[in-house]
Design a protein around this motif. Structure first.
Motif, PDB file in Angstrom:
ATOM      1  N   TRP A 217       6.263  -4.345  60.518  1.00 22.44           N
ATOM      2  CA  TRP A 217       6.890  -4.278  58.847  1.00 22.44           C
ATOM      3  C   TRP A 217       6.847  -5.943  58.451  1.00 22.44           C
ATOM      4  N   GLY A 221       2.492  -3.887  57.951  1.00 25.31           N
ATOM      5  CA  GLY A 221       1.599  -3.068  58.108  1.00 25.31           C
ATOM      6  C   GLY A 221       2.961  -1.882  58.008  1.00 25.31           C
ATOM      7  N   ASP A 222       2.504  -0.894  58.575  1.00 19.23           N
ATOM      8  CA  ASP A 222       3.507   0.242  58.411  1.00 19.23           C
ATOM      9  C   ASP A 222       2.477   1.342  59.662  1.00 19.23           C
ATOM     10  N   THR A 224       2.954   4.890  58.643  1.00 17.80           N
ATOM     11  CA  THR A 224       2.841   6.044  58.067  1.00 17.80           C
ATOM     12  C   THR A 224       2.535   5.500  56.594  1.00 17.80           C
ATOM     13  N   ASN A 225       2.028   6.515  55.199  1.00 12.39           N
ATOM     14  CA  ASN A 225       2.044   7.174  54.054  1.00 12.39           C
ATOM     15  C   ASN A 225       3.683   7.170  53.466  1.00 12.39           C
ATOM     16  N   TYR A 228       5.229   9.967  54.110  1.00  8.99           N
ATOM     17  CA  TYR A 228       5.459  10.518  55.668  1.00  8.99           C
ATOM     18  C   TYR A 228       3.985  12.083  56.166  1.00  8.99           C
ATOM     19  N   ALA A 231      -0.796   8.754  59.101  1.00 13.63           N
ATOM     20  CA  ALA A 231      -1.080   8.038  60.043  1.00 13.63           C
ATOM     21  C   ALA A 231      -2.269   6.743  59.612  1.00 13.63           C
ATOM     22  N   TYR A 234      -2.643   3.639  58.353  1.00  9.14           N
ATOM     23  CA  TYR A 234      -1.623   3.071  57.808  1.00  9.14           C
ATOM     24  C   TYR A 234      -1.200   2.364  59.445  1.00  9.14           C
ATOM     25  N   SER A 237      -3.864   0.350  60.025  1.00  6.56           N
ATOM     26  CA  SER A 237      -4.361  -0.547  58.940  1.00  6.56           C
ATOM     27  C   SER A 237      -4.618  -2.963  60.190  1.00  6.56           C
ATOM     28  N   THR A 240      -0.972  -3.930  60.615  1.00 10.16           N
ATOM     29  CA  THR A 240      -0.602  -3.371  61.505  1.00 10.16           C
ATOM     30  C   THR A 240      -0.615  -3.605  63.148  1.00 10.16           C
ATOM     31  N   ALA A 420      -2.692   6.919  65.415  1.00 12.30           N
ATOM     32  CA  ALA A 420      -2.498   7.379  64.319  1.00 12.30           C
ATOM     33  C   ALA A 420      -3.559   8.608  64.441  1.00 12.30           C
TER      34      ALA A 420
END
Length: 432
Positions: A217, A221-222, A224-225, A228, A231, A234, A237, A240, A420
């Motif tokens: 974070w 990054g993350d 999931t959308n 939720y 994945a 995200y 990405s 991330t 993911a």
């Protein structure tokens, strides 16, 4: 609690049974919205399940201060609290769901709220509690978010915590480093000096969400959308991947000890920090009394999570309080929920180590425990792990794949792409 996410398979497997069992209990409060504070005279018994240790100061405070305070305001109501060991409470809830024998209220681990909400056994508070908005607006956003499932809130935060950077300044001094790292770049840059001085720059005991999400974070990054349901795009990405690369590089370059890979052996993060083997760790407020007890001469210091391009963002822990649909005394139960979130009750629990969820109590916390200050600051931007019943499985996948990258079996990009792809169908089960 810290990282205490229970395996959801058992409760999810009996989802259909649970929904059937609970559909014929006491009526939903959609037909009769929960009375706001002081709106009517209350009576009867409220049963409250929790996992405070039976001989802990939390239970003593609950039974000798909080419950009597509430019952004095509402002399017609009796609160019956039931302490259940944490490791048993999840199974007790599973059994109670199947038999339609849930209590009125539960102090639930934040990971259990979406599980129970998905089973349809919790009241939807944002539509049925007239003063929900007022109550919720006073809490930390990250703590409140742990109660949101498919656009609605099924509980309120009860106590909270987060991870901050804890460090040993003496260890840094020996390596010629004047202050704890403020950024992820500084954390990695400190590695060679600390390694040469015989210490690790950073230590952690795992590579799951509790461990790596502050890196992810803070770097933008993350996992999931926002809802939720996906994945891919995200978890893998560029942001991330870059964040997890920091974590992997620390290990590969010898700046992070092998305890991150699991297994046995090696110094724990607390022992290693106090003994000078580790310069920094990320951990919660519960560490202060632990260090005071085990290493009374060690001067523990704290700072915010090292920042990345998106700032300094940590991960939320804690517990929520939820109201069950099968409650036979919803108005009184809702009123006790309100009391649990009152400043009096929150500050009483703060005195025995439970961080309040009310953000406007920050200024009073340092008079109770000075060490609350950095955690209160960090909580202003801290975020919850993905609020989905699939999280426990996804967390295992994420940790396994990151560890494969740390061992050199895959690149970080390959590992996160595979994680993911494995996570997407798990999230899809709860989409819509």
């Amino acid at each position: 609690m810290k990282k205490k996410t229970m395996v959801a398979a058992a409760i999810l497997a009996m989802g259909a049974l649970a929904l059937t069992a609970c559909s014929s209990g006491a009526g939903s409060v959609k037909d009769a919205p929960l009375a706001s504070a002081g709106a009517k005279k209350l009576s009867g018994t409220v049963t409250f399940w929790h996992a405070y240790s039976a001989d802990s100061p939390e239970v003593s405070t609950l039974e000798k201060t909080i419950i009597p305070g509430f019952e004095k305001l509402h002399p017609g109501v009796t609160v019956k609290d039931v302490a259940v060991p944490y490791d048993d409470l999840h199974q007790k809830l599973v059994t109670a769901v199947a038999g339609d024998q849930l209590p009125d209220l539960v102090r639930a681990d934040i990971a259990w709220v979406p599980e129970l909400a998905n089973l349809g056994v919790l009241e939807q508070l944002d539509t049925d509690m007239p003063d929900f908005t007022k109550l919720s607006q006073g809490t930390y956003p990250g703590s409140l978010a742990t109660n949101k499932w498919k656009g609605h809130y099924y509980g309120l935060p009860l106590d909270t915590n987060t991870r901050v950077e804890l460090y040993n300044q003496q260890t840094l001094d020996k390596a010629g480093i004047s202050s704890a790292p403020k950024t992820l770049d500084e954390l990695v840059a400190d590695g060679p000096k600390l390694k040469a001085a015989g210490s690790y720059a950073f230590a952690d005991n795992g590579a799951g969400g509790w461990n790596v999400l502050p890196f992810i974070w803070s770097q933008g990054g993350d996992i999931t959308n926002p809802d939720y349901t996906k994945a891919s795009g995200y978890m893998d990405s560029d942001a991330t991947v870059k964040a997890v690369q920091y974590f992997v590089d620390l290990y590969k370059k010898g700046y992070l000890p092998n305890i991150v890979m699991g297994g046995t052996g090696g110094l724990s993060t607390s022992d290693g920090l106090a003994k000078g083997n580790y310069a920094t760790i990320l951990d919660g407020p519960w560490m202060y009394p632990i260090f005071q007890s085990q290493y009374p001469n060690f001067k523990l210091q704290a700072a915010q999570v090292p920042s990345g391009s998106a700032g300094s963002i940590s991960v939320v822990g804690g517990e929520d309080v939820v109201l069950t649909k099968s409650s036979k005394n919803k108005d009184a139960a809702a009123e006790f929920m309100r009391y649990l979130l009152s400043p009096d009750a929150q500050l009483a629990m703060a005195k025995v180590g439970q961080m309040p969820v009310l953000s406007d109590l920050d200024s009073q916390l340092t008079s109770i425990n000075a060490y609350y200050a950095p955690f209160a600051t960090q909580l202003k931007t801290a975020k919850p792990r993905p609020v989905t019943p699939a999280w426990s499985q996804i967390d295992t996948i994420l940790q396994d794949e990151i560890r494969s990258a740390m061992k050199g079996d895959k690149t970080v990009k390959q590992a996160l792409t595979e994680a993911a792809q494995k996570s997407d169908p798990l999230l899809a089960k709860y989409a819509g």
